[in-house]
Design a protein around this motif. Structure first.
Motif, PDB file in Angstrom:
ATOM      1  N   ASP A  54      52.354  68.637   4.111  1.00 30.24           N
ATOM      2  CA  ASP A  54      51.202  68.024   4.761  1.00 30.24           C
ATOM      3  C   ASP A  54      50.003  68.966   4.724  1.00 30.24           C
ATOM      4  O   ASP A  54      50.166  70.190   4.834  1.00 30.24           O
ATOM      5  CB  ASP A  54      51.560  67.690   6.214  1.00 30.24           C
ATOM      6  CG  ASP A  54      50.526  66.809   6.877  1.00 30.24           C
ATOM      7  OD1 ASP A  54      50.631  65.584   6.739  1.00 30.24           O
ATOM      8  OD2 ASP A  54      49.613  67.356   7.521  1.00 30.24           O
ATOM      9  N   PRO A  55      48.784  68.428   4.552  1.00 30.41           N
ATOM     10  CA  PRO A  55      47.603  69.291   4.520  1.00 30.41           C
ATOM     11  C   PRO A  55      47.488  70.235   5.712  1.00 30.41           C
ATOM     12  O   PRO A  55      47.020  71.368   5.566  1.00 30.41           O
ATOM     13  CB  PRO A  55      46.441  68.291   4.485  1.00 30.41           C
ATOM     14  CG  PRO A  55      46.998  67.115   3.771  1.00 30.41           C
ATOM     15  CD  PRO A  55      48.433  67.020   4.235  1.00 30.41           C
ATOM     16  N   ASN A 163      43.263  64.362   9.865  1.00 32.33           N
ATOM     17  CA  ASN A 163      44.515  63.692   9.522  1.00 32.33           C
ATOM     18  C   ASN A 163      44.262  62.406   8.742  1.00 32.33           C
ATOM     19  O   ASN A 163      45.190  61.798   8.239  1.00 32.33           O
ATOM     20  CB  ASN A 163      45.306  63.382  10.798  1.00 32.33           C
ATOM     21  CG  ASN A 163      46.780  63.195  10.544  1.00 32.33           C
ATOM     22  OD1 ASN A 163      47.337  63.755   9.602  1.00 32.33           O
ATOM     23  ND2 ASN A 163      47.439  62.405  11.377  1.00 32.33           N
ATOM     24  N   PRO A 230      47.896  60.347   3.561  1.00 26.53           N
ATOM     25  CA  PRO A 230      48.593  61.588   3.205  1.00 26.53           C
ATOM     26  C   PRO A 230      49.904  61.788   3.960  1.00 26.53           C
ATOM     27  O   PRO A 230      50.879  62.303   3.403  1.00 26.53           O
ATOM     28  CB  PRO A 230      47.568  62.680   3.560  1.00 26.53           C
ATOM     29  CG  PRO A 230      46.256  62.004   3.434  1.00 26.53           C
ATOM     30  CD  PRO A 230      46.492  60.615   3.954  1.00 26.53           C
ATOM     31  N   ASP A 285      41.494  72.110   5.097  1.00 31.54           N
ATOM     32  CA  ASP A 285      42.317  70.949   5.442  1.00 31.54           C
ATOM     33  C   ASP A 285      41.549  69.649   5.237  1.00 31.54           C
ATOM     34  O   ASP A 285      42.084  68.675   4.709  1.00 31.54           O
ATOM     35  CB  ASP A 285      42.780  71.060   6.895  1.00 31.54           C
ATOM     36  CG  ASP A 285      43.365  69.768   7.426  1.00 31.54           C
ATOM     37  OD1 ASP A 285      44.554  69.510   7.192  1.00 31.54           O
ATOM     38  OD2 ASP A 285      42.609  68.994   8.063  1.00 31.54           O
ATOM     39  N   ASN A 289      42.670  66.756   2.715  1.00 23.22           N
ATOM     40  CA  ASN A 289      43.054  65.445   3.241  1.00 23.22           C
ATOM     41  C   ASN A 289      42.233  64.336   2.604  1.00 23.22           C
ATOM     42  O   ASN A 289      42.771  63.277   2.253  1.00 23.22           O
ATOM     43  CB  ASN A 289      42.894  65.427   4.758  1.00 23.22           C
ATOM     44  CG  ASN A 289      43.570  64.246   5.402  1.00 23.22           C
ATOM     45  OD1 ASN A 289      43.113  63.116   5.276  1.00 23.22           O
ATOM     46  ND2 ASN A 289      44.669  64.492   6.095  1.00 23.22           N
ATOM     47  N   SER A 293      43.727  61.316   0.459  1.00 19.15           N
ATOM     48  CA  SER A 293      43.500  59.937   0.900  1.00 19.15           C
ATOM     49  C   SER A 293      42.937  59.087  -0.230  1.00 19.15           C
ATOM     50  O   SER A 293      43.276  57.904  -0.370  1.00 19.15           O
ATOM     51  CB  SER A 293      42.539  59.914   2.094  1.00 19.15           C
ATOM     52  OG  SER A 293      43.106  60.562   3.215  1.00 19.15           O
TER      53      SER A 293
END
Length: 346
Positions: A54-55, A163, A230, A285, A289, A293
């Motif tokens: 995950d980023p 996120n 993501p 980040d 992300n 995306s």
């Protein structure tokens, strides 16, 4: 005796009881810029709920590398992914209780609304047109005002990760209108704003720790879940979900949050290094992300998911009550959000 010795060694290895220099008599750690001595070593435990792909995990590792380099190894950090230190709600509770389980958490800003309802302001449905607008709001004085109350719960926000925009996946069929979500049992985090949004859309939200989500979907315990693209890809949720509906119903901005008790252990110089590294890792980040995306939708389709893009206006209309019915919880911040959006230049 052997057990006691082992426990002492384990605690020392985790850096949980690193030596510190006491503050001068009559002062507080905040007044002295922290109480860590120049020759003390401290390892910060970073807890996240998603896996190492995950980023947020990748950016958190950049943060760890930078503070180790800038402090000559006096200050280091260890990333604990996949809910090893607990799910998002557990991580927040551990920090509020100052349990020593975790020093830094990176989780959705609105997850903190269980402690301070104002923290739900960034997650109100259908508020931001794109990443740039959402990022600007997260860095705004309005969000800072919401976060100020977290200091009372041993939480200091240093930076804002991204996120992404949350979308719905399920195993029943494409979601084209809110009617397609009626009665759908959907997993959400323990998050009042997200749960209220799903309820307004007619679904039946039930909280579950993210670390348990894949298995629950695989077993058919839940019909659906909602997360940014993501997260869906990096945690292999496409393996247990057939349909992705790009609803973008909520922007999920995350708070890079350090325990105030940990912050006060740092020297003034270390605090500056940690702050700068947190901001730098947040920029990394965000870009990572956004790229994922944009690019991973095609990859998810290649992996077998059926993807649709519904008209979002009926969804926005259905969730308008989430804002109006809970406006009092935000202490005037809804009006400030509206004013901020009106003045946002893009």
């Amino acid at each position: 005796m052997l057990l006691a010795s082992a426990l002492v060694f384990a605690l020392a290895a985790c850096g949980g009881d690193s030596a510190t220099t006491p503050a001068p008599e009559g002062t507080t750690p905040a007044e002295t810029g922290g109480a860590a001595s120049t020759d003390a070593t401290l390892t910060l435990k970073i807890g996240i709920s998603t896996n190492e792909e995950d980023p947020r995990a990748i950016a958190a590792q950049q943060f760890a590398d930078e503070i180790a380099e800038k402090t000559g190894g006096a200050l280091t950090a260890q990333v604990y992914p996949s809910g090893q230190l607990g799910g998002d709600a557990d991580l927040i509770n551990s920090m509020a209780l100052d349990s020593g389980t975790v020093d830094i958490i990176i989780t959705d800003a609105s997850n903190f609304a269980t402690y301070d309802p104002k923290m739900g302001i960034s997650a109100l449905p259908f508020q931001f047109a794109d990443f740039e607008e959402a990022w600007a709001f997260m860095d705004s004085e309005v969000e800072a005002e919401a976060e100020a109350g977290l200091l009372d719960f041993n939480m200091r926000v240093l930076a804002h990760y991204c996120n992404g925009f949350r979308c719905v996946t399920n195993n029943k069929g494409p979601i084209e209108t809110p009617d397609d979500m009626k009665g759908m049992l959907i997993r959400t985090p323990e998050n009042p704003v997200i749960m209220a949004t799903m309820t307004a859309l007619g679904a039946n939200p039930q909280p579950l720790a993210f670390s348990e989500l894949y298995q629950a979907l695989n077993q058919g315990t839940y019909d659906a879940q909602e997360n940014p693209i993501p997260v869906i890809y990096n945690n292999q949720l496409y393996e247990v979900q057939d349909y992705l509906s790009v609803t973008n119903h909520i922007y999920s901005g995350m708070c890079f949050t350090i325990a105030e008790s940990t912050w006060n252990k740092l020297s003034a110089e270390q605090q500056e290094i940690v702050s700068a590294a947190a901001l730098a890792s947040a920029e990394y980040d965000r870009e990572l992300n956004k790229t994922q995306s944009d690019e991973l939708v095609a990859t998810l389709e290649e992996s077998g998911m059926q993807i649709n893009y519904p008209d979002l206006q009926p969804f926005a209309d259905a969730t308008a009550s989430v804002i109006t019915d809970n406006a009092d919880d935000y202490g005037g911040l809804v009006e400030k959000l509206t004013e901020w959006k009106a003045s946002y230049a893009g």
